[in-house]
Design a protein around this motif. Structure first.
Motif, PDB file in Angstrom:
ATOM      1  N   ASP A   1       0.577 -23.532   5.964  1.00 49.73           N
ATOM      2  CA  ASP A   1       1.390 -24.410   6.241  1.00 49.73           C
ATOM      3  C   ASP A   1       2.682 -23.221   7.144  1.00 49.73           C
ATOM      4  O   ASP A   1       3.789 -24.306   6.927  1.00 49.73           O
ATOM      5  N   HIS A   2       2.865 -22.563   6.623  1.00 50.37           N
ATOM      6  CA  HIS A   2       4.323 -21.995   6.743  1.00 50.37           C
ATOM      7  C   HIS A   2       4.011 -20.851   8.119  1.00 50.37           C
ATOM      8  O   HIS A   2       3.192 -19.851   8.395  1.00 50.37           O
ATOM      9  N   PRO A   3       5.083 -21.286   9.550  1.00 50.12           N
ATOM     10  CA  PRO A   3       4.278 -20.232  10.635  1.00 50.12           C
ATOM     11  C   PRO A   3       4.894 -18.476  10.440  1.00 50.12           C
ATOM     12  O   PRO A   3       4.017 -17.806  11.118  1.00 50.12           O
ATOM     13  N   GLU A   4       5.885 -18.827   9.529  1.00 43.24           N
ATOM     14  CA  GLU A   4       5.807 -16.969   9.892  1.00 43.24           C
ATOM     15  C   GLU A   4       4.555 -16.860   8.874  1.00 43.24           C
ATOM     16  O   GLU A   4       4.424 -15.205   9.152  1.00 43.24           O
ATOM     17  N   ILE A   5       4.329 -16.912   7.734  1.00 45.23           N
ATOM     18  CA  ILE A   5       2.946 -16.053   7.551  1.00 45.23           C
ATOM     19  C   ILE A   5       1.071 -15.902   8.754  1.00 45.23           C
ATOM     20  O   ILE A   5       0.692 -15.059   9.027  1.00 45.23           O
ATOM     21  N   GLN A   6       0.987 -16.960   8.726  1.00 43.50           N
ATOM     22  CA  GLN A   6       0.178 -16.975  10.448  1.00 43.50           C
ATOM     23  C   GLN A   6       0.338 -16.369  11.293  1.00 43.50           C
ATOM     24  O   GLN A   6       0.081 -15.562  12.119  1.00 43.50           O
ATOM     25  N   GLU A   7       1.896 -16.071  11.564  1.00 43.26           N
ATOM     26  CA  GLU A   7       2.674 -15.251  12.725  1.00 43.26           C
ATOM     27  C   GLU A   7       1.897 -13.596  12.250  1.00 43.26           C
ATOM     28  O   GLU A   7       1.693 -12.458  13.003  1.00 43.26           O
ATOM     29  N   GLU A   8       2.360 -13.004  11.077  1.00 49.40           N
ATOM     30  CA  GLU A   8       1.919 -12.227  10.443  1.00 49.40           C
ATOM     31  C   GLU A   8       0.828 -11.538  10.157  1.00 49.40           C
ATOM     32  O   GLU A   8       0.250 -10.750  10.406  1.00 49.40           O
ATOM     33  N   ILE A   9      -0.343 -12.786  10.443  1.00 53.51           N
ATOM     34  CA  ILE A   9      -1.638 -12.068  10.275  1.00 53.51           C
ATOM     35  C   ILE A   9      -2.125 -12.311  11.254  1.00 53.51           C
ATOM     36  O   ILE A   9      -3.027 -11.262  11.474  1.00 53.51           O
ATOM     37  N   TYR A  10      -1.678 -12.739  12.422  1.00 52.11           N
ATOM     38  CA  TYR A  10      -2.163 -12.613  13.662  1.00 52.11           C
ATOM     39  C   TYR A  10      -1.407 -11.351  14.586  1.00 52.11           C
ATOM     40  O   TYR A  10      -1.666 -11.533  15.937  1.00 52.11           O
ATOM     41  N   ARG A  11      -0.194 -10.864  14.059  1.00 59.16           N
ATOM     42  CA  ARG A  11      -0.019 -10.220  14.925  1.00 59.16           C
ATOM     43  C   ARG A  11      -0.707  -8.228  14.678  1.00 59.16           C
ATOM     44  O   ARG A  11      -0.602  -8.206  13.775  1.00 59.16           O
ATOM     45  N   LYS A  12      -0.197  -7.845  15.730  1.00 58.95           N
ATOM     46  CA  LYS A  12      -0.920  -6.278  16.266  1.00 58.95           C
ATOM     47  C   LYS A  12       0.150  -5.518  15.640  1.00 58.95           C
ATOM     48  O   LYS A  12       0.994  -5.006  16.128  1.00 58.95           O
ATOM     49  N   ASP A  13      -0.849  -4.151  15.314  1.00 58.44           N
ATOM     50  CA  ASP A  13       0.294  -3.623  14.299  1.00 58.44           C
ATOM     51  C   ASP A  13      -0.018  -2.312  15.101  1.00 58.44           C
ATOM     52  O   ASP A  13      -1.273  -1.891  14.285  1.00 58.44           O
ATOM     53  N   ASP A  14       0.376  -1.503  16.189  1.00 59.61           N
ATOM     54  CA  ASP A  14       0.226  -0.473  16.727  1.00 59.61           C
ATOM     55  C   ASP A  14      -0.349   0.745  15.611  1.00 59.61           C
ATOM     56  O   ASP A  14      -0.948   1.503  16.425  1.00 59.61           O
ATOM     57  N   ARG A  15       1.117   1.071  14.687  1.00 66.29           N
ATOM     58  CA  ARG A  15       0.751   1.921  13.907  1.00 66.29           C
ATOM     59  C   ARG A  15      -0.906   2.048  13.124  1.00 66.29           C
ATOM     60  O   ARG A  15      -1.657   3.299  13.239  1.00 66.29           O
ATOM     61  N   LEU A  16      -1.157   0.952  12.658  1.00 71.36           N
ATOM     62  CA  LEU A  16      -2.678   0.702  11.893  1.00 71.36           C
ATOM     63  C   LEU A  16      -3.658   1.210  12.508  1.00 71.36           C
ATOM     64  O   LEU A  16      -4.511   1.470  12.984  1.00 71.36           O
ATOM     65  N   LEU A  17      -3.559   0.114  14.264  1.00 70.46           N
ATOM     66  CA  LEU A  17      -4.654   0.639  15.214  1.00 70.46           C
ATOM     67  C   LEU A  17      -4.479   1.608  15.106  1.00 70.46           C
ATOM     68  O   LEU A  17      -5.964   2.865  15.962  1.00 70.46           O
ATOM     69  N   THR A  18      -4.111   3.076  15.708  1.00 71.09           N
ATOM     70  CA  THR A  18      -3.803   4.255  15.843  1.00 71.09           C
ATOM     71  C   THR A  18      -4.348   4.967  14.493  1.00 71.09           C
ATOM     72  O   THR A  18      -5.273   6.168  15.033  1.00 71.09           O
ATOM     73  N   LEU A  19      -3.897   4.956  13.488  1.00 74.95           N
ATOM     74  CA  LEU A  19      -4.899   5.220  12.303  1.00 74.95           C
ATOM     75  C   LEU A  19      -6.259   5.131  12.227  1.00 74.95           C
ATOM     76  O   LEU A  19      -6.992   6.018  11.858  1.00 74.95           O
ATOM     77  N   LEU A  20      -6.615   4.205  12.800  1.00 78.93           N
ATOM     78  CA  LEU A  20      -7.258   3.606  12.694  1.00 78.93           C
ATOM     79  C   LEU A  20      -8.486   4.402  13.535  1.00 78.93           C
ATOM     80  O   LEU A  20     -10.025   4.767  13.349  1.00 78.93           O
ATOM     81  N   LYS A  21      -8.156   4.400  15.151  1.00 75.69           N
ATOM     82  CA  LYS A  21      -8.850   5.549  15.949  1.00 75.69           C
ATOM     83  C   LYS A  21      -8.945   6.243  15.589  1.00 75.69           C
ATOM     84  O   LYS A  21     -10.638   7.423  15.676  1.00 75.69           O
ATOM     85  N   ASP A  22      -7.952   6.867  14.895  1.00 71.46           N
ATOM     86  CA  ASP A  22      -8.373   8.628  14.043  1.00 71.46           C
ATOM     87  C   ASP A  22      -9.753   8.790  13.147  1.00 71.46           C
ATOM     88  O   ASP A  22      -9.865   9.458  13.075  1.00 71.46           O
ATOM     89  N   VAL A  23     -10.100   7.331  12.572  1.00 68.10           N
ATOM     90  CA  VAL A  23     -11.306   7.790  11.683  1.00 68.10           C
ATOM     91  C   VAL A  23     -11.988   7.480  11.991  1.00 68.10           C
ATOM     92  O   VAL A  23     -12.413   6.938  12.880  1.00 68.10           O
ATOM     93  N   TYR A  24     -12.885   8.775  11.883  1.00 71.30           N
ATOM     94  CA  TYR A  24     -14.921   8.543  12.531  1.00 71.30           C
ATOM     95  C   TYR A  24     -15.544   8.761  11.512  1.00 71.30           C
ATOM     96  O   TYR A  24     -15.078   9.769   9.909  1.00 71.30           O
ATOM     97  N   VAL A  25     -16.255   8.031  10.787  1.00 71.86           N
ATOM     98  CA  VAL A  25     -17.752   8.371   9.416  1.00 71.86           C
ATOM     99  C   VAL A  25     -18.876   8.293  10.257  1.00 71.86           C
ATOM    100  O   VAL A  25     -18.985   8.041  11.120  1.00 71.86           O
ATOM    101  N   GLU A  26     -19.464   9.459   9.559  1.00 66.60           N
ATOM    102  CA  GLU A  26     -20.779  10.102   9.538  1.00 66.60           C
ATOM    103  C   GLU A  26     -21.392  10.054   8.594  1.00 66.60           C
ATOM    104  O   GLU A  26     -20.976  10.607   7.696  1.00 66.60           O
ATOM    105  N   SER A  27     -22.587   8.982   9.026  1.00 63.83           N
ATOM    106  CA  SER A  27     -23.524   9.098   7.691  1.00 63.83           C
ATOM    107  C   SER A  27     -24.781   9.586   8.592  1.00 63.83           C
ATOM    108  O   SER A  27     -25.230   9.138   8.880  1.00 63.83           O
ATOM    109  N   ARG A  28     -25.292   9.585   7.021  1.00 66.77           N
ATOM    110  CA  ARG A  28     -27.345  10.936   7.472  1.00 66.77           C
ATOM    111  C   ARG A  28     -27.768  10.235   5.825  1.00 66.77           C
ATOM    112  O   ARG A  28     -27.414  10.101   4.668  1.00 66.77           O
ATOM    113  N   ASP A  29     -29.124   9.737   5.969  1.00 64.89           N
ATOM    114  CA  ASP A  29     -29.793   9.366   4.637  1.00 64.89           C
ATOM    115  C   ASP A  29     -30.075  11.065   4.022  1.00 64.89           C
ATOM    116  O   ASP A  29     -30.454  11.773   5.005  1.00 64.89           O
TER     117      ASP A  29
END
Length: 128
Positions: A1-29
């Motif tokens: 119902d609130h357009p500002e909340i919808q806008e915040e949900i769909y907004r792209k955050d470049d800072r979080l994206l760069t942090l996410l790209k630095d994350v590397y997960v290696e898993s072994r059984d």
């Protein structure tokens, strides 16, 4: 119902994206370890089977059945034998002959009756 909340949900955050790209997960059984029972292997229970007693209907039925069970053809045969000659084909004899429990043979003889085919003489066909 609130357009500002919808806008915040769909907004792209470049800072979080760069942090996410630095994350590397290696898993072994972990390596699979087989537990050695130390010779405590339980024997496989194999069903003991017996050859069927089929007579002239052998081509219509199975050749081996587990002990304590009978095939369809054997059931029909033993029921017919008991019906024709009950003094010879007693429950005890059937039990021994087909490797069955006596109480099961008694139940079989009590509750299952083979069909009887009757042909009516030609004179009575007109009456029917």
């Amino acid at each position: 119902d609130h357009p500002e909340i919808q806008e915040e949900i769909y907004r792209k955050d470049d800072r979080l994206l760069t942090l996410l790209k630095d994350v590397y997960v290696e898993s072994r059984d972990p390596p699979v370890q087989v537990k050695d029972g130390g010779g405590e292997h339980l024997p496989c229970k194999q069903e003991e089977k017996r050859l069927t007693k089929l007579g002239h209907l052998g081509d219509l039925d199975v050749k081996k059945v587990p002990k304590g069970k009978i095939s369809i053809v054997e059931a029909l045969t033993l029921l017919n034998n008991h019906k024709l000659h009950p003094q010879i084909w007693t429950a005890e004899k059937i039990s021994v002959e087909y490797s069955l429990e006596l109480k099961e043979v008694n139940s079989l003889l009590e509750f299952f009756v083979p069909f009887t085919v009757q042909e009516f003489p030609k004179e009575t066909k007109k009456a029917i």
